[in-house]
Design an enzyme around this catalytic site. Structure first.
Site, short mmCIF file in Angstrom:
data_model
loop_
_atom_site.label_atom_id
_atom_site.label_comp_id
_atom_site.label_asym_id
_atom_site.label_seq_id
_atom_site.Cartn_x
_atom_site.Cartn_y
_atom_site.Cartn_z
N SER A 261 0.85 -1.19 0.00
CA SER A 261 0.00 0.00 0.00
C SER A 261 0.89 1.24 0.00
O SER A 261 1.72 1.42 0.90
CB SER A 261 -0.89 0.01 1.25
OG SER A 261 -1.44 1.31 1.40
N MET B 237 -12.19 4.60 1.12
CA MET B 237 -12.66 4.88 2.48
C MET B 237 -13.36 6.23 2.42
O MET B 237 -12.85 7.26 2.90
CB MET B 237 -11.46 4.90 3.44
CG MET B 237 -10.93 3.51 3.75
SD MET B 237 -9.28 3.52 4.45
CE MET B 237 -8.31 3.59 2.96
N HIS C 287 -8.88 1.26 -2.61
CA HIS C 287 -9.63 1.11 -1.35
C HIS C 287 -10.32 2.43 -1.04
O HIS C 287 -9.69 3.38 -0.58
CB HIS C 287 -8.63 0.73 -0.24
CG HIS C 287 -9.26 0.48 1.09
ND1 HIS C 287 -8.52 0.24 2.22
CD2 HIS C 287 -10.57 0.44 1.48
CE1 HIS C 287 -9.34 0.06 3.25
NE2 HIS C 287 -10.59 0.19 2.83
C1 DX5 Z 1 -5.81 1.67 6.76
C2 DX5 Z 1 -5.50 1.48 5.28
C3 DX5 Z 1 -4.38 0.53 5.08
C4 DX5 Z 1 -3.21 0.84 5.93
C5 DX5 Z 1 -2.13 -0.16 5.87
O1 DX5 Z 1 -6.61 2.73 6.91
O2 DX5 Z 1 -6.59 0.96 4.60
O3 DX5 Z 1 -4.19 0.12 3.75
O4 DX5 Z 1 -2.77 2.12 5.82
O5 DX5 Z 1 -1.05 0.28 6.63
P1 DX5 Z 1 -0.17 -0.68 7.53
O6 DX5 Z 1 0.16 -1.88 6.69
O7 DX5 Z 1 0.99 0.15 7.88
O8 DX5 Z 1 -1.04 -1.04 8.70
ZN ZN Z 2 -6.28 0.08 2.58
#
Ligand code: DX5
Ligand code: ZN
Length: 228
Positions: A10, A70, A68
């Site tokens: 990511s 959000m 993704h």
């Molecule tokens: C969370 C995001 C993730 C996240 C992953 O809000 O959807 O994709 O940032 O980050 P790590 O792997 O550092 O937890």
């Molecule tokens: Zn994510």
């Protein structure tokens, strides 16, 4: 024969001033997807990026773009992220009031549809759309930031979802998002996850992107799940 696990770095934790270079490192290390976190400051407190940046990233890489969303009212923005070049469009079950319609809409544009579950959302909220989705994303952190601690109950959730998907003979893959590290990656896969997503475990000061991706891969390959 063990299931092949996909890895999805990511870019939320990437060095954005060197994004093109870092994407090439992800490609050469054998990343399967590139995960892009879109946050709107409403569904989650933070704002990240929008479709124009996704469109720029699309021109930098051929990796599968795993978007993704959000965001609230995701139905209003599907078109923009599809046109920007997203391959998998993931919407939150908590944000899409008409989840079934949103999933149909994504697929009608020839894109893969994903549904995401916050840690506090039960899997039965996506049960009705399981035959129609390409992936279910189990959040192992409350969305909003990279670098949070993995919530262990996500493992049981993945296992329950795996059973539902296998019993229904559905095609949906299970992706785990949040706090994934070499230390818990094998447990996620053993529970039935097909795709592991990682930001801070891939982009960090401790080692190169390539070394971090290889570390994650070897953590799951040496503990690979046997088929049921
Ligand atoms: C969370 C995001 C993730 C996240 C992953 O809000 O959807 O994709 O940032 O980050 P790590 O792997 O550092 O937890
Ligand atoms: Zn994510």
């Amino acid at each position: 024969m063990a299931r092949t696990v996909k890895l999805a770095p990511s870019i939320i934790a990437a060095d954005w001033t060197r994004l093109a270079e870092q994407l090439r490192e992800c490609e050469s290390a054998g990343a399967d997807y590139l995960h892009i976190d879109i946050m709107d400051g409403r569904f989650v407190p933070v704002i990240t990026i929008g479709a124009p940046i996704v469109e720029a990233i699309r021109r930098l890489t051929d990796l599968t773009l795993d978007i993704h969303l959000m965001i609230v009212e995701p139905e209003k923005h599907l078109q923009a992220f599809i046109e920007a070049g997203g391959d998998i469009i993931n919407v939150h079950a908590e944000a899409a009031i008409h989840l079934h319609r949103v999933v149909q809409d994504i697929r009608s544009h020839g894109r893969r549809a994903g549904v995401c579950l916050n840690p506090g959302t039960p899997i039965n909220s996506v049960e009705e759309v399981l035959p129609d989705v390409d992936q279910v994303m189990v959040m192992a952190v409350n969305p909003g930031w990279s670098g949070q601690k993995f919530i262990p109950s996500a493992i049981g959730k993945v296992a329950s979802l795996r059973r539902l998907i296998d019993e229904g003979r559905y095609q949906a893959e299970i992706e785990v998002d949040g706090g994934v590290k070499p230390e818990n990656a094998a447990a996620c896969v053993a529970a039935g996850s097909d795709v592991l997503l990682a930001a801070s475990a891939v982009f960090n000061a401790e080692a190169s992107i390539g070394a971090n991706i290889r570390r994650l891969r070897s953590a799951v390959e040496t503990n690979a799940r046997l088929p049921s």
